[in-house]
Scaffold this motif. Sequence first.
Motif, PDB file in Angstrom:
ATOM      1  N   PRO A 108       0.818  -1.358  -0.090  1.00 49.76           N
ATOM      2  CA  PRO A 108      -0.068   0.103   0.040  1.00 49.76           C
ATOM      3  C   PRO A 108       0.863   1.241   0.089  1.00 49.76           C
ATOM      4  N   GLU A 109       0.594   2.163  -0.968  1.00 54.01           N
ATOM      5  CA  GLU A 109       1.518   3.396  -1.102  1.00 54.01           C
ATOM      6  C   GLU A 109       0.621   4.382  -1.426  1.00 54.01           C
ATOM      7  N   ILE A 110       1.403   5.691  -1.153  1.00 53.89           N
ATOM      8  CA  ILE A 110       0.580   7.070  -1.627  1.00 53.89           C
ATOM      9  C   ILE A 110       1.421   7.340  -2.789  1.00 53.89           C
ATOM     10  N   ALA A 111       0.802   7.940  -3.924  1.00 51.00           N
ATOM     11  CA  ALA A 111       1.528   8.258  -5.074  1.00 51.00           C
ATOM     12  C   ALA A 111       1.094   9.719  -5.111  1.00 51.00           C
ATOM     13  N   PHE A 112       2.307  10.304  -5.704  1.00 49.01           N
ATOM     14  CA  PHE A 112       2.272  11.768  -5.896  1.00 49.01           C
ATOM     15  C   PHE A 112       2.296  12.128  -7.254  1.00 49.01           C
ATOM     16  N   VAL A 113       1.892  13.268  -7.933  1.00 46.39           N
ATOM     17  CA  VAL A 113       2.056  13.708  -9.394  1.00 46.39           C
ATOM     18  C   VAL A 113       2.215  15.033  -9.187  1.00 46.39           C
ATOM     19  N   LEU A 114       3.383  15.479 -10.080  1.00 51.44           N
ATOM     20  CA  LEU A 114       3.829  16.838  -9.688  1.00 51.44           C
ATOM     21  C   LEU A 114       3.338  17.911 -10.460  1.00 51.44           C
ATOM     22  N   SER A 115       3.107  19.109 -10.352  1.00 54.45           N
ATOM     23  CA  SER A 115       2.634  19.977 -11.327  1.00 54.45           C
ATOM     24  C   SER A 115       3.810  20.701 -11.821  1.00 54.45           C
ATOM     25  N   ARG A 116       4.726  20.670 -11.026  1.00 55.60           N
ATOM     26  CA  ARG A 116       6.321  21.264 -11.746  1.00 55.60           C
ATOM     27  C   ARG A 116       7.225  20.558 -11.411  1.00 55.60           C
ATOM     28  N   PRO A 117       8.246  20.345 -12.078  1.00 53.38           N
ATOM     29  CA  PRO A 117       9.705  19.570 -11.721  1.00 53.38           C
ATOM     30  C   PRO A 117      10.225  19.744 -10.354  1.00 53.38           C
ATOM     31  N   LEU A 118      10.793  18.885  -9.819  1.00 54.06           N
ATOM     32  CA  LEU A 118      11.470  18.912  -8.663  1.00 54.06           C
ATOM     33  C   LEU A 118      13.082  18.606  -8.955  1.00 54.06           C
ATOM     34  N   ARG A 119      13.974  19.289  -8.102  1.00 54.90           N
ATOM     35  CA  ARG A 119      15.276  18.891  -8.346  1.00 54.90           C
ATOM     36  C   ARG A 119      16.041  19.185  -7.079  1.00 54.90           C
ATOM     37  N   GLY A 120      16.628  18.044  -6.541  1.00 56.33           N
ATOM     38  CA  GLY A 120      17.617  18.420  -5.314  1.00 56.33           C
ATOM     39  C   GLY A 120      18.829  19.023  -5.877  1.00 56.33           C
ATOM     40  N   PRO A 121      19.782  19.033  -4.741  1.00 59.43           N
ATOM     41  CA  PRO A 121      19.717  18.851  -3.394  1.00 59.43           C
ATOM     42  C   PRO A 121      18.816  20.025  -2.710  1.00 59.43           C
ATOM     43  N   GLY A 122      18.646  19.627  -1.502  1.00 58.66           N
ATOM     44  CA  GLY A 122      17.999  20.748  -0.616  1.00 58.66           C
ATOM     45  C   GLY A 122      16.234  20.619  -0.806  1.00 58.66           C
ATOM     46  N   CYS A 123      15.871  19.743  -1.581  1.00 56.09           N
ATOM     47  CA  CYS A 123      14.488  19.466  -1.473  1.00 56.09           C
ATOM     48  C   CYS A 123      14.068  18.962  -0.254  1.00 56.09           C
ATOM     49  N   HIS A 124      12.859  19.571   0.154  1.00 60.32           N
ATOM     50  CA  HIS A 124      12.256  19.106   1.596  1.00 60.32           C
ATOM     51  C   HIS A 124      10.822  18.965   1.330  1.00 60.32           C
ATOM     52  N   VAL A 125      10.071  18.518   2.382  1.00 60.52           N
ATOM     53  CA  VAL A 125       8.690  18.127   2.418  1.00 60.52           C
ATOM     54  C   VAL A 125       7.954  19.429   1.972  1.00 60.52           C
ATOM     55  N   ALA A 126       7.991  20.640   2.361  1.00 63.52           N
ATOM     56  CA  ALA A 126       7.144  21.753   1.772  1.00 63.52           C
ATOM     57  C   ALA A 126       7.417  21.914   0.262  1.00 63.52           C
ATOM     58  N   ALA A 127       8.658  21.876  -0.124  1.00 54.84           N
ATOM     59  CA  ALA A 127       8.778  21.981  -1.697  1.00 54.84           C
ATOM     60  C   ALA A 127       8.067  20.793  -2.293  1.00 54.84           C
ATOM     61  N   VAL A 128       8.125  19.766  -1.765  1.00 57.56           N
ATOM     62  CA  VAL A 128       7.597  18.601  -2.569  1.00 57.56           C
ATOM     63  C   VAL A 128       5.852  19.183  -2.537  1.00 57.56           C
ATOM     64  N   ALA A 130       4.544  21.989  -2.392  1.00 57.93           N
ATOM     65  CA  ALA A 130       4.089  23.148  -3.134  1.00 57.93           C
ATOM     66  C   ALA A 130       4.069  22.708  -4.698  1.00 57.93           C
ATOM     67  N   ALA A 131       4.907  21.635  -4.857  1.00 56.91           N
ATOM     68  CA  ALA A 131       5.033  21.364  -6.467  1.00 56.91           C
ATOM     69  C   ALA A 131       4.121  19.889  -6.782  1.00 56.91           C
ATOM     70  N   THR A 132       3.312  19.471  -5.905  1.00 52.61           N
ATOM     71  CA  THR A 132       2.382  18.551  -6.031  1.00 52.61           C
ATOM     72  C   THR A 132       1.108  18.913  -6.696  1.00 52.61           C
ATOM     73  N   ALA A 133       0.633  18.437  -7.778  1.00 52.64           N
ATOM     74  CA  ALA A 133      -0.635  18.564  -8.628  1.00 52.64           C
ATOM     75  C   ALA A 133      -1.871  17.830  -7.872  1.00 52.64           C
ATOM     76  N   PHE A 134      -1.340  16.715  -7.262  1.00 50.17           N
ATOM     77  CA  PHE A 134      -2.511  15.800  -6.653  1.00 50.17           C
ATOM     78  C   PHE A 134      -1.792  14.633  -6.293  1.00 50.17           C
ATOM     79  N   VAL A 135      -2.186  13.903  -5.190  1.00 50.24           N
ATOM     80  CA  VAL A 135      -1.955  12.516  -4.486  1.00 50.24           C
ATOM     81  C   VAL A 135      -3.269  11.476  -4.996  1.00 50.24           C
ATOM     82  N   LEU A 136      -2.685  10.233  -4.804  1.00 47.13           N
ATOM     83  CA  LEU A 136      -3.657   9.070  -5.189  1.00 47.13           C
ATOM     84  C   LEU A 136      -3.371   7.964  -4.437  1.00 47.13           C
ATOM     85  N   PRO A 137      -4.126   7.056  -3.939  1.00 43.69           N
ATOM     86  CA  PRO A 137      -3.903   5.697  -3.377  1.00 43.69           C
ATOM     87  C   PRO A 137      -3.303   4.865  -4.723  1.00 43.69           C
TER      88      PRO A 137
END
Length: 262
Positions: A108-128, A130-137
Amino acid sequence: MPLSQDTVQALAQRLDDCQQQVRDTTKITDDHPALDWNDAYAIQDALLARKLARGARLVGFKAGLTSRAKMQQMGVEAPVFGFLTDDLALADGGALRHAGLIHPKVEPEIAFVLSRPLRGPGCHVAAVLAATAFVLPGIEVIDSRYRDFKFDLKSVIADNTSAAGFVVGGTPMPVAGLDLVNAGVVLERNGVPVGFGAGAAVLGHPAQAVAELANHLGRHGREIPAGCVVLSGGITEAVSVAAGDSVALSVQGLGRTSLRLI
Ligand code: OOG
Ligand code: MG
C-alpha cells in the motif's frame, strides 16, 4: 566504480532476462562483492536503457524501503530509488498474470503527481507539497528477481528495487487540506484486511520520500519531471499474493484502488 562497463551491461542483461523469463537469480553482490553504489545505480540505468530500446516509456519513479516495516521485513536500513515504465502501469481494477511473475507481493502506497519539476539537492517536504498537483492511493506489485526475495541494498537497486507493476486510484486529490501524516491506510486481500497503517509510516511524511528521491536524482544531474507518478514507498510490510487474489487499498481522504492477480 569498480565494475567495468561490460560487467554493468552483462548484469543488467541478467536481471532483464530473469524478469522476462520469469526465473530468479542469485544476488549480484555474491559474484561482485566490491560493487559500489554508483555501480548499482549504473546497472539500474542500463536496465532502463534496455527497456527504452524495446519501446517502453519512462512514466515515473519509486522510492522503496521508506518505512520501518519494510526495512525490518527486508533486513536493510536505507531507502532506495527506482524507475517506472509504462508496461508496469495497470488500469484501476485491472489484472496482472501471476504466471508472468516469480513471487509477487503487494504494497500500500501514496502516489504523488507533480505540477512542476523538482530537483535536489535541498528538496524538503514543503517544496514537494508546493509542487504536487495531486495525490492518489497506489498499490505497488514488487517481484524481486533474487532467490527467495533475499537481497542487500546494492543488489536490489540494480534490480530496479523489485518493481513489477502498479495501479493508482482515479480521483486526484490536491494536497491542500489533506493530512497525509495521519491518513489511515487499509490493504485488503480478498476482502480481508491484511495491512494497516498511516502515512507517517513513510519517513514521518510520505512527501519526505519524494524529497529524498529529488535529492537522489539531483546528485546525478536529473529531476522529477512534472506529470510523472511517484510511488512514495510501502506503508506496511509487503503481502504475498497468489493467482485469483484481488487486492484493494483505501487511504483516508484519497479513496480506493484495486487490482487482481489472474
Ligand atoms: C524492495 C522494494 C521496496 C517499497 O515500497 O518499500 C519497495 C523490496 O522490498 O523488494 O518498493
Ligand atoms: Mg514499493
